[in-house]
Design an enzyme around this catalytic site. Structure first.
Site, PDB file in Angstrom:
ATOM      1  CG  ASP A 335      32.795 -19.860  57.184  1.00  6.29           C
ATOM      2  OD1 ASP A 335      32.178 -20.427  58.115  1.00  6.29           O
ATOM      3  OD2 ASP A 335      34.027 -19.945  57.049  1.00  6.29           O
ATOM      4  CG  PHE A 336      26.941 -15.596  58.309  1.00  2.73           C
ATOM      5  CD1 PHE A 336      27.880 -15.232  57.354  1.00  2.73           C
ATOM      6  CD2 PHE A 336      25.742 -14.908  58.334  1.00  2.73           C
ATOM      7  CE1 PHE A 336      27.632 -14.204  56.454  1.00  2.73           C
ATOM      8  CE2 PHE A 336      25.473 -13.876  57.438  1.00  2.73           C
ATOM      9  CZ  PHE A 336      26.425 -13.528  56.495  1.00  2.73           C
ATOM     10  CD  GLU A 337      33.138 -20.134  61.594  1.00  6.06           C
ATOM     11  OE1 GLU A 337      33.815 -20.054  62.638  1.00  6.06           O
ATOM     12  OE2 GLU A 337      33.601 -20.583  60.520  1.00  6.06           O
ATOM     13  N   GLY A 338      30.058 -17.680  65.127  1.00 10.03           N
ATOM     14  CA  GLY A 338      29.851 -16.830  66.290  1.00 10.03           C
ATOM     15  C   GLY A 338      28.388 -16.540  66.544  1.00 10.03           C
ATOM     16  CD  GLN A 425      33.140 -24.393  59.808  1.00  9.50           C
ATOM     17  OE1 GLN A 425      33.847 -24.425  60.810  1.00  9.50           O
ATOM     18  NE2 GLN A 425      32.639 -23.252  59.356  1.00  9.50           N
TER      19      GLN A 425
END
Length: 551
Positions: A335-338, A425
């Site tokens: 769940d890598f974001e940013g 998402q």
């Protein structure tokens, strides 16, 4: 957009393939190098018929009908001699494997489920019994095109070497894997095997019972699943102990493991003081005993993870092994974001990425899946920005755009065989351009229909001549907020069901018409289990009821 054979035509083609692998090419135009072909277009070239898997131009189907390429070989045109047919196709059952070699479950799947007795009879009558001298199939062995193996009392020939050699036996084990017909063709029944074994094997991935072997490998008897995030902090939703999570959830993503800050790539997991570690570990075991998958999720909104060097990759792998082993997690969710992922300028081929943070992440995930084996669950939960936006902007090719655009595509592509499911998402998103070249805005059924269809048909990557290939239907979940507080783009229960009816049944569609009825779409994901509890379990209760009534 793909156009698929109708149910009746598809069955006729499948039955014909058992006898001759010939196809009536009357009315099928010859391939033209200057014509732009949409997915689903049919052409003939050098006495053979082909179907386009996605948009292409100038790609001769005779040269581009291999694994993950632009065309699928449908058959040899009527009038070609049987000797020519045999020189192209080793046996009469190749067509059934070829038809499913690009997308694991086409519209034929639903037709075959309702006509299983017909297919079993036709297929078993065309396969002879005999002595099987070939070696026993072993998952992960390197198999060449045309190589013979034994499995489940039958003998099979490899038709797609890459998938034959996969370590994912739940998917590609000949005769028993959920998608074995994508890789193998049935040659004969071994002399000691019964005809009933043949019938069950030939049905393979075309029937829901075989597709459900995927769910069995994931520890649940349900094919349609709900994946939810249990978070290790109170963000206004309140807390819930793991043992109290609703039975409606099949996969529970523990959120989040995050960078420790001690060394590049090192990940840690700290249980909130509200929870007792011993009770938490006991709850994990109890849920697993009940058939649930407990998965550690890495990253989240506050957990930027970057692996710029080989040392960071090693730190990541070692620290994740320690976390997984301590708690007994079934797998991990990315769940890598940013700013975790981005593409360097000029990194324009998602099949062969060069950006270190991408390359090292792929290597780290392969290290972990290899270490833990086939039962290890790998999932990903990127934002739309990192996936479908790649159709409009791709970070390695665009000028003055965000280099993170589409940055998950190389990771998904590289891990597609190990990936159990992708749960993009579909919230907290800007408008996304679909393959219909129209903007789709989150919060309604249309958004989910368009974006999920992109994953299941494939799409051209912006600034390149490359097409990101379709995922299997069992690899795709729709990601949704559990309520209006959980994220932007909340979609009502009614609109979610409208989207699902359109995608799964091709009924009640809105402004976007999917390429086909995706009858084996896997299910739903939600952020979060905590917010679902806050909202009196509306998400898990109503969507579980809906999923359970689907065929």
């Amino acid at each position: 957009m793909k156009k698929y054979l109708s149910t009746i035509a598809g069955l006729c083609l499948l039955f014909a393939s058992f006898a001759s692998y010939a196809i009536n090419c009357a009315g099928i135009p010859p391939w033209n190098s200057t014509t732009a072909y949409a997915g689903g277009s049919q052409v003939q070239e050098a006495g053979k018929a082909y179907k386009a898997n996605w948009w292409s131009q100038g790609k001769n189907p005779a040269n581009y009908s291999g694994q993950w390429q632009e065309w699928t070989l449908l058959g040899v045109c009527d009038g070609v001699t049987s000797s020519s047919i045999n020189s192209v196709v080793p046996s009469s059952s190749r067509s059934s494997a070829t038809l499913s070699s690009r997308v694991s479950s086409t519209s034929l799947s639903s037709s075959l489920r309702s006509s299983s007795s017909i297919v079993s009879s036709a297929s078993s009558s065309s396969v002879i019994a005999g002595n099987c001298a070939s070696p026993q199939y072993v998952a992960g062995t390197s198999y060449a095109l045309g190589q013979l193996v034994k499995n489940a009392g039958n003998e099979y020939r490899c038709t797609v070497a890459g998938w034959c050699s996969s370590s994912a036996d739940w998917a590609y084990a000949p005769g028993t894997g959920a998608h074995w017909q994508m890789a193998w063709e049935l040659v004969r029944v071994c002399a000691s095997a019964s005809s009933s074994v043949v019938a069950s094997s030939v049905m393979g991935s075309s029937s829901r019972s075989s597709v459900s072997s995927t769910s069995s490998s994931l520890g649940t008897s349900r094919y349609r699943i709900i994946s939810g995030y249990w978070h290790n902090f109170n963000n206004g939703s309140g807390v819930i102990s793991l043992d109290q999570v609703s039975e409606a959830f099949d996969a529970i993503n523990i959120s989040f493991a995050e960078p420790t800050g001690r060394a590049p790539g090192e990940i840690g997991f700290v249980l909130d003081a509200a929870f007792d570690p011993a009770a938490f570990k006991a709850a994990i075991k109890a849920k697993q005993a009940a058939g649930k998958k407990i998965i550690i999720s890495i990253g989240g909104a506050n957990g930027q993870v970057q692996l710029p060097t080989a040392a960071a990759r090693a730190n990541f792998v070692n620290s994740m092994k320690a976390i997984i082993d301590e708690y007994g997690f079934d797998g991990l969710d990315v769940d890598f974001e940013g700013h975790s992922l981005f593409l360097n300028s000029g990194d324009n081929d998602f099949r062969n990425p060069t950006t270190p943070v991408i390359v090292n992440l792929i290597g780290a995930l392969k290290d972990l899946t290899s270490h833990y084996g086939d039962k290890f669950v790998l999932t990903m939960a990127p934002e739309t920005f990192f996936v479908q936006l790649g159709y409009s902007f791709y970070g390695g090719t665009c000028i003055s755009c965000d280099t993170r655009a589409g940055a998950y595509l190389p990771v998904i592509y590289a891990l597609r065989e190990q990936l159990d499911w992708l749960q993009v998402q579909n919230y907290n998103s800007g408008a996304i351009t679909g393959t219909d070249n129209k903007y789709h805005t989150m919060g309604g059924a249309d958004f989910h229909i368009a974006l999920i269809d992109m994953l299941l048909t494939g799409f051209k990557v912006a600034g390149t001549n490359l097409t990101f290939p379709a995922l299997r239907q069992d690899q795709v979940l729709i990601g949704l907020p559990a309520n209006v507080n959980a994220g932007g783009g909340f979609t009502s229960v009614a609109d979610v069901h409208t989207a699902m009816n359109c995608l799964i049944k091709a009924q009640g569609c809105t402004t976007y018409q999917p390429a086909q009825a995706w009858s084996n779409l896997r299910g739903l994901m939600t952020w979060s289990i905590n917010w679902d509890k806050f909202n009196h379990y509306e998400f898990s209760t109503k969507h579980r009821q809906y999923l359970d009534q689907l065929p």
